[in-house]
Design a protein around this motif. Structure first.
Motif, mmCIF file in Angstrom:
data_model
loop_
_atom_site.group_PDB
_atom_site.id
_atom_site.type_symbol
_atom_site.label_atom_id
_atom_site.label_comp_id
_atom_site.label_asym_id
_atom_site.label_seq_id
_atom_site.Cartn_x
_atom_site.Cartn_y
_atom_site.Cartn_z
ATOM 1 N N PHE A 73 -16.971 -0.497 4.436
ATOM 2 C CA PHE A 73 -16.960 -1.609 5.384
ATOM 3 C C PHE A 73 -16.703 -2.956 4.706
ATOM 4 O O PHE A 73 -16.669 -3.990 5.362
ATOM 5 C CB PHE A 73 -18.269 -1.670 6.170
ATOM 6 N N TYR A 74 -16.534 -2.927 3.396
ATOM 7 C CA TYR A 74 -16.186 -4.160 2.678
ATOM 8 C C TYR A 74 -14.736 -4.518 2.970
ATOM 9 O O TYR A 74 -13.825 -3.714 2.791
ATOM 10 C CB TYR A 74 -16.393 -3.961 1.167
ATOM 11 N N ALA A 80 -5.953 -8.225 1.902
ATOM 12 C CA ALA A 80 -5.733 -7.139 2.870
ATOM 13 C C ALA A 80 -6.252 -5.805 2.362
ATOM 14 O O ALA A 80 -5.567 -4.785 2.400
ATOM 15 C CB ALA A 80 -4.254 -7.030 3.225
ATOM 16 N N GLN A 81 -7.489 -5.812 1.860
ATOM 17 C CA GLN A 81 -8.061 -4.571 1.353
ATOM 18 C C GLN A 81 -9.424 -4.306 1.987
ATOM 19 O O GLN A 81 -10.179 -5.216 2.277
ATOM 20 C CB GLN A 81 -8.176 -4.593 -0.175
ATOM 21 N N ALA A 82 -9.678 -3.021 2.222
ATOM 22 C CA ALA A 82 -10.934 -2.587 2.842
ATOM 23 C C ALA A 82 -11.045 -1.080 2.674
ATOM 24 O O ALA A 82 -10.334 -0.482 1.879
ATOM 25 C CB ALA A 82 -10.976 -2.979 4.318
ATOM 26 N N ALA A 83 -11.952 -0.486 3.437
ATOM 27 C CA ALA A 83 -12.128 0.970 3.496
ATOM 28 C C ALA A 83 -12.616 1.576 2.194
ATOM 29 O O ALA A 83 -12.547 2.778 2.009
ATOM 30 C CB ALA A 83 -10.857 1.654 3.959
ATOM 31 N N GLY A 84 -13.125 0.759 1.310
ATOM 32 C CA GLY A 84 -13.893 1.262 0.191
ATOM 33 C C GLY A 84 -13.149 1.779 -1.018
ATOM 34 O O GLY A 84 -11.926 1.728 -1.106
ATOM 35 N N CYS A 217 -7.451 7.247 1.233
ATOM 36 C CA CYS A 217 -6.454 6.407 1.896
ATOM 37 C C CYS A 217 -5.062 6.636 1.303
ATOM 38 O O CYS A 217 -4.901 7.206 0.228
ATOM 39 C CB CYS A 217 -6.837 4.942 1.812
ATOM 40 N N TRP A 218 -4.059 6.150 2.010
ATOM 41 C CA TRP A 218 -2.675 6.402 1.618
ATOM 42 C C TRP A 218 -2.260 5.579 0.407
ATOM 43 O O TRP A 218 -1.433 6.007 -0.379
ATOM 44 C CB TRP A 218 -1.754 6.070 2.793
ATOM 45 N N THR A 225 -9.560 -0.593 -3.913
ATOM 46 C CA THR A 225 -9.850 -0.432 -2.485
ATOM 47 C C THR A 225 -8.571 -0.092 -1.737
ATOM 48 O O THR A 225 -7.467 -0.227 -2.263
ATOM 49 C CB THR A 225 -10.470 -1.710 -1.892
ATOM 50 N N CYS A 226 -8.718 0.363 -0.496
ATOM 51 C CA CYS A 226 -7.557 0.741 0.297
ATOM 52 C C CYS A 226 -6.845 -0.493 0.849
ATOM 53 O O CYS A 226 -7.479 -1.488 1.204
ATOM 54 C CB CYS A 226 -7.987 1.622 1.471
ATOM 55 N N ASN A 227 -5.538 -0.412 0.941
ATOM 56 C CA ASN A 227 -4.758 -1.489 1.519
ATOM 57 C C ASN A 227 -4.791 -1.374 3.033
ATOM 58 O O ASN A 227 -4.381 -0.349 3.589
ATOM 59 C CB ASN A 227 -3.316 -1.429 1.006
ATOM 60 N N THR A 228 -5.258 -2.401 3.709
ATOM 61 C CA THR A 228 -5.453 -2.329 5.160
ATOM 62 C C THR A 228 -4.132 -2.226 5.917
ATOM 63 O O THR A 228 -4.115 -1.772 7.062
ATOM 64 C CB THR A 228 -6.225 -3.550 5.678
ATOM 65 N N ASN A 229 -3.058 -2.643 5.300
ATOM 66 C CA ASN A 229 -1.762 -2.544 5.977
ATOM 67 C C ASN A 229 -1.304 -1.097 6.113
ATOM 68 O O ASN A 229 -0.358 -0.810 6.844
ATOM 69 C CB ASN A 229 -0.702 -3.342 5.206
#
Length: 234
Positions: A73-74, A80-84, A217-218, A225-229
């Motif tokens: 949740f960070y 543009a990064q999140a999802a841990g 994540c992809w 961290t995962c790229n939110t895009n």
């Protein structure tokens, strides 16, 4: 003679056992319950004397690195990064100066006071430091945790929280870092203050949390961290 030689070879190949820690060393290296590490906010950007902007995409407000997990949740809007992260981590109470007894890292850290380590406990345990259950009439079990788990990671209150989740009827737990005693309770009751006397919390109490599993994540950023895009819905 051949058997003795094989035993010697096996012993030589076995990894060295981790040294036993004092209660204070375990407490200094425990996962933080207040989001601070070494008394400092991990988001304190020392070079710029400012607190780095972050957000909690589940609850709103600034993110706090509390407990053990992938911290999915960070959210860092600037990059543009999140999802841990691709591992479970926690910031230690003692930070870089206090937690010296187990392996930690300052990778990606914004200041020299903080430090984090790998962990295998649970997240969102609503843990209170310097707290113990005030009554124990609903005690349904207990377990004295080994100092380290099978991966060589320190067992602390986050692991006690995990054990509660895997114990039938457990809704609340408390943990003593001095004895490594983890207790399980069938109802949620009030807690009492239990101060260690050193300033570092030895006693913790909380409720059932969950496993904050790393996200597959992809595409990951340079900060792991995962790229939110690349994540639908973010």
């Amino acid at each position: 003679a051949m058997l003795a030689r094989l035993l010697l070879l096996a012993a030589a190949a076995a990894p060295p056992l981790a040294a036993a820690l004092t209660a204070e060393e375990r407490a200094q290296c425990a996962c933080t319950t207040d989001g601070l590490s070494g008394g400092t906010d991990p988001f304190w950007f020392a070079d710029y004397s400012t607190t780095y902007a972050s957000s909690n995409i589940a609850e709103g407000g600034a993110y706090e690195f509390i407990g053990c997990g992938a911290h999915k949740f960070y959210h860092d809007e600037a990059y543009a990064q999140a999802a841990g992260y691709p591992y479970r981590l926690c910031y230690t109470y003692g930070g870089d100066n206090g937690c010296t007894a187990v392996e930690t890292t300052q990778k990606f850290s914004l200041n020299d006071d903080v430090a984090w380590r790998d962990c295998n406990g649970d997240y969102d345990c609503k843990a209170q430091a310097n707290a113990t259950r005030s009554v124990a009439t609903d005690l349904i079990g207990s377990e004295t945790l080994a100092e380290y788990d099978e991966e060589g990671l320190l067992n602390d209150w986050t692991v006690c929280c995990r054990r509660c989740r895997h114990t039938a009827d457990c809704v609340q737990w408390d943990f003593d870092a001095d004895t490594q005693l983890c207790r399980f309770f069938s109802t949620e009751e009030s807690t009492a203050e239990a101060v260690s006397g050193t300033g570092t919390p030895y006693h913790f109490a909380g409720v059932v949390g969950y496993d904050d599993i790393p996200v597959n994540c992809w595409w990951r950023t340079a900060g792991d961290t995962c790229n939110t895009n690349h994540i639908p819905g973010l």
